[in-house]
Design a protein around this motif. Structure first.
Motif, mmCIF file in Angstrom:
data_model
loop_
_atom_site.group_PDB
_atom_site.id
_atom_site.type_symbol
_atom_site.label_atom_id
_atom_site.label_comp_id
_atom_site.label_asym_id
_atom_site.label_seq_id
_atom_site.Cartn_x
_atom_site.Cartn_y
_atom_site.Cartn_z
ATOM 1 N N GLN A 30 2.895 -10.802 -9.275
ATOM 2 C CA GLN A 30 1.591 -10.680 -8.275
ATOM 3 C C GLN A 30 1.603 -12.193 -7.621
ATOM 4 O OE1 GLN A 30 -2.306 -9.704 -9.102
ATOM 5 N NE2 GLN A 30 -2.974 -9.580 -6.995
ATOM 6 N N GLU A 33 4.435 -12.979 -5.440
ATOM 7 C CA GLU A 33 4.334 -12.348 -4.133
ATOM 8 C C GLU A 33 3.369 -13.091 -3.387
ATOM 9 O OE1 GLU A 33 3.573 -8.133 -3.384
ATOM 10 O OE2 GLU A 33 4.963 -7.901 -4.892
ATOM 11 N N VAL A 34 2.371 -13.469 -3.794
ATOM 12 C CA VAL A 34 1.357 -14.081 -3.022
ATOM 13 C C VAL A 34 1.723 -15.474 -2.687
ATOM 14 C CG1 VAL A 34 -1.128 -15.197 -3.123
ATOM 15 C CG2 VAL A 34 -0.716 -12.893 -4.027
ATOM 16 N N HIS A 37 4.369 -14.966 0.275
ATOM 17 C CA HIS A 37 3.845 -14.751 1.569
ATOM 18 C C HIS A 37 2.857 -15.664 2.196
ATOM 19 C CE1 HIS A 37 4.841 -10.394 0.205
ATOM 20 N NE2 HIS A 37 4.879 -10.327 1.634
ATOM 21 N N TYR A 91 -3.535 -4.842 -4.187
ATOM 22 C CA TYR A 91 -2.967 -5.519 -5.101
ATOM 23 C C TYR A 91 -4.068 -5.747 -6.387
ATOM 24 C CZ TYR A 91 0.283 -6.954 -1.788
ATOM 25 O OH TYR A 91 1.393 -6.933 -0.947
#
Length: 156
Positions: A30, A33-34, A37, A91
């Motif tokens: 996670q 991913e954050v 992005h 999420y």
């Protein structure tokens, strides 16, 4: 008897370690991913008439309310864009303090470039007529399922 207790303790310890490893792995994924992005150049402007950016989702687009998909519109696509995808993803499942998995509430892809908005509560038939593909959500259904977080405030 002692041997049974010893093996039971070892098995429980291994299960706890496996759970903690999975939790750490999910948190790392996670965070990656954050970070990914956040590093992207933001050029697509996405908005909704149903709620403001970073505001709470109203009940009519949540599973506790009417459960309509929100109205969405977008512009300023990057040069070379071939098609679009919209993912409404939680999420924070099952809880903001315990991120174990992500839950997809709506999966749309192959959105043609001539489509610039979706009406509130758009039907699967309308999406298909527009040439938009619909993926499975967390429940295995091919439609919008609004948020219904069991604990805390989730981010989508």
């Amino acid at each position: 008897m002692r041997r049974v207790i010893r093996y039971t303790i070892i098995i429980l310890a291994l299960l706890v370690l496996a759970f903690l490893y999975q939790l750490k792995s999910n948190l790392t994924k996670q965070a990656n991913e954050v970070a990914y992005h956040a590093s992207l150049t933001k050029s697509i402007h996405l908005q909704s008439t149903d709620f403001a950016d970073s505001a709470l989702m109203p009940t009519d687009v949540a599973d506790r309310g009417i459960n309509h998909s929100p109205q969405l519109s977008w512009d300023t696509l990057p040069l070379g864009t071939k098609s679009l995808a919209i993912l409404v993803t939680d999420y924070d499942a099952p809880s903001p303090k315990l991120h174990l998995f992500t839950a997809s509430h709506w999966v749309l892809y192959n959105i043609p470039l001539n489509v610039h908005s979706l009406a509130k509560g758009v039907s699967a038939d309308t999406l298909k007529k527009l040439g938009i593909s619909i993926g499975k959500n967390y429940a295995g259904d091919h439609f919008y399922t609004g948020p219904r977080p069991p604990f805390g405030i989730h981010h989508y």
